[in-house]
Design an enzyme around this catalytic site. Sequence first.
Site, short mmCIF file in Angstrom:
data_model
loop_
_atom_site.label_atom_id
_atom_site.label_comp_id
_atom_site.label_asym_id
_atom_site.label_seq_id
_atom_site.Cartn_x
_atom_site.Cartn_y
_atom_site.Cartn_z
N ARG A 42 -11.39 60.50 -9.94
CA ARG A 42 -12.06 61.72 -9.52
C ARG A 42 -11.10 62.69 -8.84
O ARG A 42 -11.20 63.90 -9.01
CB ARG A 42 -13.23 61.39 -8.59
CG ARG A 42 -14.32 60.69 -9.37
CD ARG A 42 -15.51 60.38 -8.52
NE ARG A 42 -16.49 59.64 -9.29
CZ ARG A 42 -17.63 59.18 -8.82
NH1 ARG A 42 -17.95 59.41 -7.56
NH2 ARG A 42 -18.45 58.52 -9.58
N ASP A 151 -29.49 67.28 -0.33
CA ASP A 151 -28.34 66.47 -0.73
C ASP A 151 -27.12 67.06 -0.04
O ASP A 151 -27.12 68.24 0.35
CB ASP A 151 -28.15 66.51 -2.27
CG ASP A 151 -27.31 65.34 -2.79
OD1 ASP A 151 -27.89 64.40 -3.35
OD2 ASP A 151 -26.07 65.37 -2.61
C1 LIG Z 1 -26.82 57.92 -6.74
S1 LIG Z 1 -27.45 59.47 -6.19
C2 LIG Z 1 -29.16 59.05 -5.97
C3 LIG Z 1 -30.08 60.14 -6.47
C4 LIG Z 1 -31.57 59.82 -6.40
N1 LIG Z 1 -32.00 59.59 -5.04
C5 LIG Z 1 -31.91 58.64 -7.26
O1 LIG Z 1 -32.19 57.55 -6.73
O2 LIG Z 1 -31.92 58.77 -8.49
C6 LIG Z 1 -26.83 59.51 -4.48
C7 LIG Z 1 -26.86 60.91 -3.89
O3 LIG Z 1 -26.62 60.78 -2.49
C8 LIG Z 1 -25.88 61.92 -2.07
N2 LIG Z 1 -25.23 61.64 -0.78
C9 LIG Z 1 -24.16 60.83 -0.53
N3 LIG Z 1 -23.83 60.86 0.76
C10 LIG Z 1 -24.72 61.70 1.37
C11 LIG Z 1 -24.89 62.15 2.71
N4 LIG Z 1 -24.10 61.75 3.70
N5 LIG Z 1 -25.90 63.02 2.96
C12 LIG Z 1 -26.73 63.44 1.97
N6 LIG Z 1 -26.60 63.06 0.68
C13 LIG Z 1 -25.61 62.19 0.38
C14 LIG Z 1 -24.92 62.16 -3.23
O4 LIG Z 1 -24.42 63.47 -3.24
C15 LIG Z 1 -25.78 61.83 -4.44
O5 LIG Z 1 -26.33 62.97 -5.03
#
Ligand SMILES: C[S@@+](CC[C@H](N)C(=O)[O-])C[C@H]1O[C@@H](n2cnc3c(N)ncnc32)[C@H](O)[C@@H]1O
Length: 281
Positions: A42, A151
């Site tokens: 990445r 997010d």
């Molecule tokens: C794998 S995705 C999950 C999306 C959805 N909740 C699902 O289960 O399909 C994880 C998301 O968490 C977000 N994320 C990671 N660290 C975070 C933080 N500290 N605060 C808010 N969002 C965060 C990422 O940007 C990403 O979009």
Amino acid sequence: MSEVREAAYQLSSKNFKFICEYVYNAAGIVLGEAKREMVYRRLTRVIRERKLADFDAYCDLLRSQPEQEKTYFINAITTNLTSFYREQHHFDYLTEHEFPKLLDERRDTKRIRLWSSASSTGEEPYSLAITTHQSFSHVLNRWDVKILATDIDSNVLATADQGVYTTNRIEGLTQSIQQRYFKKGTGANASKVKVTDDIRSLVTFKQLNLLHEWPMSGPFDVIFCRNVIIYFDKATQQDLFARYYDMLAPGGLLMLGHSENLGEYQRYFENVGRTIFRKPV
Ligand SMILES: C[S@@+](CC[C@H](N)C(=O)[O-])C[C@H]1O[C@@H](n2cnc3c(N)ncnc32)[C@H](O)[C@@H]1O
């Protein structure tokens, strides 16, 4: 050719350690040795885009311009995998149990608040909005129903806010959902669909780092916290669970991802379904 280019970048242990600490402090995400390859892939992309010489130069840039680079870096490092109706059983639980209950319990206040707290590109909050619409459409013009979607990643939020997806993203959905809640693109957009305006108007997207202060007052009837806490360490997870608890209305639901659990915090909630937890009334 690409192998030669790839080999030009060396990710030293010192730089990897710095990157791990940086991402932990910025987003709470724990990157272990197992994630080294992913980080490499990445960030070499970022290094190329930034026309930098190597990882040393990139780490120097992060050190010297932390705020400017932070957003770009976080967007590159987060894993945003998601899909419509991922973990369908959560939506079924809402339709079969929670929403009929809320229609009854909230008939005086007529206020419903839902939160998708790691919304990624929007498939989760829009699935939630469609499910909500199916249960509440007959009262929506009189009730105050809102879905907050947050997010940390500004790129995924921009995609989410548009509500435009390639057709293959909705292939698994029933024909009636596809036809009622998605508008087919035409001409150059024939391979795309757009979430209908009535669904989009239910959802507000905002950038929020879960580790920072939460500006909203709540309380929420349902919170989705799915497939995000797996990236955090135990202490961060426990701290977040306490905050989710405070943000929930009495009797409110917390939904976790398929491989997540509340750990020590389980004792404060009632387990009412697969990764579905209720705050006691
Ligand atoms: C794998 S995705 C999950 C999306 C959805 N909740 C699902 O289960 O399909 C994880 C998301 O968490 C977000 N994320 C990671 N660290 C975070 C933080 N500290 N605060 C808010 N969002 C965060 C990422 O940007 C990403 O979009």
